[in-house]
Each structure stands twice: as C-alpha cells, then as structure tokens.
Design a protein around this motif. Structure first.
Motif, short mmCIF file in Angstrom:
data_model
loop_
_atom_site.label_atom_id
_atom_site.label_comp_id
_atom_site.label_asym_id
_atom_site.label_seq_id
_atom_site.Cartn_x
_atom_site.Cartn_y
_atom_site.Cartn_z
N GLY A 26 90.30 20.50 4.95
CA GLY A 26 91.16 20.71 3.81
C GLY A 26 90.46 21.32 2.61
N THR A 27 89.15 21.19 2.54
CA THR A 27 88.41 21.78 1.42
C THR A 27 88.48 23.31 1.44
OG1 THR A 27 86.33 21.78 2.67
CG2 THR A 27 86.83 19.82 1.37
N LYS A 28 88.85 23.87 2.59
CA LYS A 28 88.92 25.33 2.73
C LYS A 28 90.34 25.86 2.56
CE LYS A 28 85.28 24.76 6.18
NZ LYS A 28 84.96 24.83 7.63
N LEU A 29 91.30 24.98 2.35
CA LEU A 29 92.70 25.37 2.26
C LEU A 29 93.15 25.53 0.81
CD1 LEU A 29 94.26 22.91 4.88
CD2 LEU A 29 93.75 25.34 5.21
N PRO A 30 94.21 26.32 0.57
CA PRO A 30 94.81 26.33 -0.77
C PRO A 30 95.22 24.91 -1.15
CG PRO A 30 95.73 28.08 0.61
CD PRO A 30 94.91 27.22 1.51
N ARG A 31 94.92 24.51 -2.37
CA ARG A 31 95.17 23.12 -2.78
C ARG A 31 96.23 23.08 -3.88
NH1 ARG A 31 90.99 18.25 -3.69
NH2 ARG A 31 90.37 19.09 -1.66
N TRP A 32 97.25 22.26 -3.65
CA TRP A 32 98.27 22.03 -4.66
C TRP A 32 98.07 20.63 -5.25
CZ3 TRP A 32 101.27 24.38 -7.84
CH2 TRP A 32 102.30 23.69 -8.50
N VAL A 33 97.93 20.58 -6.59
CA VAL A 33 97.79 19.30 -7.29
C VAL A 33 99.19 18.78 -7.61
CG1 VAL A 33 96.86 18.10 -9.29
CG2 VAL A 33 95.54 19.92 -8.20
N LEU A 34 99.51 17.64 -7.07
CA LEU A 34 100.85 17.09 -7.17
C LEU A 34 101.13 16.51 -8.56
CD1 LEU A 34 100.50 15.09 -3.86
CD2 LEU A 34 102.01 17.08 -4.11
N SER A 35 102.38 16.66 -9.00
CA SER A 35 102.83 15.92 -10.17
C SER A 35 102.95 14.44 -9.81
CB SER A 35 104.18 16.45 -10.65
OG SER A 35 105.20 16.12 -9.69
N GLU A 36 103.17 13.58 -10.81
CA GLU A 36 103.29 12.16 -10.52
C GLU A 36 104.47 11.88 -9.60
OE1 GLU A 36 103.31 7.79 -12.75
OE2 GLU A 36 103.57 9.63 -13.92
N GLN A 37 105.60 12.56 -9.84
CA GLN A 37 106.75 12.34 -8.96
C GLN A 37 106.47 12.87 -7.56
OE1 GLN A 37 110.73 13.06 -10.37
NE2 GLN A 37 111.43 13.75 -8.36
N GLN A 38 105.84 14.04 -7.44
CA GLN A 38 105.51 14.58 -6.12
C GLN A 38 104.58 13.66 -5.36
OE1 GLN A 38 104.05 18.46 -7.22
NE2 GLN A 38 106.04 19.44 -6.92
N ALA A 39 103.61 13.07 -6.07
CA ALA A 39 102.70 12.12 -5.42
C ALA A 39 103.48 10.89 -4.95
CB ALA A 39 101.58 11.71 -6.37
N GLY A 40 104.45 10.45 -5.73
CA GLY A 40 105.29 9.34 -5.32
C GLY A 40 106.12 9.68 -4.10
N ASP A 41 106.67 10.91 -4.07
CA ASP A 41 107.43 11.35 -2.90
C ASP A 41 106.54 11.41 -1.66
OD1 ASP A 41 109.72 11.61 -4.41
OD2 ASP A 41 109.63 13.80 -4.56
N LEU A 42 105.34 11.97 -1.84
CA LEU A 42 104.42 12.07 -0.70
C LEU A 42 104.06 10.69 -0.17
CD1 LEU A 42 102.61 13.74 1.17
CD2 LEU A 42 100.82 13.60 -0.59
N GLU A 43 103.84 9.75 -1.08
CA GLU A 43 103.53 8.38 -0.66
C GLU A 43 104.63 7.82 0.23
OE1 GLU A 43 103.08 3.93 -2.66
OE2 GLU A 43 102.97 5.71 -3.93
#
Length: 229
Positions: A26-43
């Motif tokens: 994953g260190t070699k992939l494009p990285r998207w930093v999630l918003s707080e709500q997006q992190a909650g959705d991902l969880e």
C-alpha cells in the motif's frame, strides 16, 4: 439453536499475515486521507456494521438505492455509502486501480476501484475493500458484541440512538444494551446517565426515514433485536 443476534457476521478484514503484506504494498499506491465521516463509514464496512456492503457502493448500487431503496442484489438499503474524493485525486484514478485508504497516520484498507463517476458536483469512487486495521477511534464491533451476548445469554438487546453524542464522543453514537423492564419504560434515562454496554459511531446523512432505516440496519448488525431511533 443459537439466536440470530449471537451468530457471527461477515467482516472485510484480511488475515494479519495478509494485512502485513498489503500494508507494504500500500505504500506504493495512491493514498486517500479519509475525512472523519469517511473513516467512520470504512470502520462500519470493515467490521460488518454495514453488512451486506462489501465496500464503497458502485454507481449501479447508488442508482438502485435512490430509485428503489435496494441494492442491485435486491437487498434493502436506504442510503448511498460512497467515497467522495477531490478533483486532483480523482484525475489520477481509473477503474481497475487500487488505492490506499488512510486516516492520516495509519493505512486502514486497500480499495479496488471499479466505479468512478460524478453526482451533485462530487466525484465518487466505488469498489470492494480489504480491511487491514481499524481506525484509532474505532468502537465496538458487531462480532465483539455478538460474542459477548452469547457468553451472557442475552437474546433480547436494544440499540438506542443519541444524536447529540456523549461527553467523551465527538459524533452521534448508538448504545447497545440488554433489554430490561426499566429500559423499555425509560430509554432516554440510559442515554442521559451514560449507562451503556457499547458505543457505535454512526454519522447522520439526513434526518428522514432513510436515516432511521440505516440506524436500524447498523443496530441489528451489531446484535440488537430492537432499535430506538
């Protein structure tokens, strides 16, 4: 027969060995930093709270939900759950790409992008998710609660929604408790007194029947047999 609210629910987390390998990749992939709500959705995606979703929804699923209130599989689902990204990031991603999802410090998941579309002026990405680790603010998972219910013999469990959040919570939460006569008579008292068994982060998307239906799904996925919204 084991009660339905005590049976394990599918998660999207990979094994620890696979997570270690995917973290390195994953260190070699494009990285998207999630918003707080997006992190909650991902969880909730990773831990099964948004079951039967297997990742951020595709355009076809979103269109089906808006039109019929169901996923294309036919499963009832009330609201879109997509990954909205900015134009700069969207311009670097195409269907078939993998991206890394981060909370700003840790790599949480790898997403295999299958859909890339615009709606209401926002670019959305859809695709399946491989969970590596929970966010730092992660709450109780469905399977943790279901295991506890099995051990305690709780077959009747309620989930209460608190839109104001609690003193130590920065977002709305759902509280999961065993049902008692006192709880059924005075559910608000359990919120105000901060008496609860578990806390689940669930961000509002709208104040309407669809959001009530989403709370119902999340509560029942966490083992509740009834939900007070």
């Amino acid at each position: 027969m084991t009660p339905l609210n005590q049976i394990p629910i599918p998660e999207l987390y990979v094994s620890p060995e696979a997570a270690e390998k995917l973290t390195e990749e994953g260190t070699k992939l494009p990285r998207w930093v999630l918003s707080e709500q997006q992190a909650g959705d991902l969880e909730l995606l990773m831990n099964g709270g948004f079951f039967p979703l297997r990742g951020f929804m595709t355009q076809a699923d979103c269109d089906s939900v808006r039109r019929d209130g169901t996923l294309i599989s036919g499963a009832a689902w009330p609201l879109p759950v997509t990954l909205g990204v900015d134009d700069d990031f969207a311009g670097r991603i195409e269907p078939g790409d993998d991206i890394a999802l981060s909370d700003g410090s840790d790599l949480l998941a790898i997403m295999s992008v299958t859909d890339h579309w615009q709606s209401d002026g926002v670019t959305h990405l859809g695709g399946k998710v491989k969970g590596l680790r929970p966010p730092a603010k992660a709450g109780d998972t469905p399977n943790q609660l279901r295991r506890m219910f099995r051990q305690a013999g709780w077959e009747d469990v309620t989930a209460l929604y608190d839109g104001n959040g609690l003193a130590d919570a920065q977002s709305p939460v759902m509280l999961v408790l065993p049902v008692t006569d006192q709880l059924e008579d005075h559910p608000d008292a359990f919120i105000h007194d901060n008496i609860c068994t578990a806390r689940i982060r669930l961000f509002d998307r709208a104040e309407n029947a669809a959001m009530t239906a989403l709370r119902e799904i999340v509560g029942r996925n966490h083992g509740a047999t009834r939900v007070h919204s």
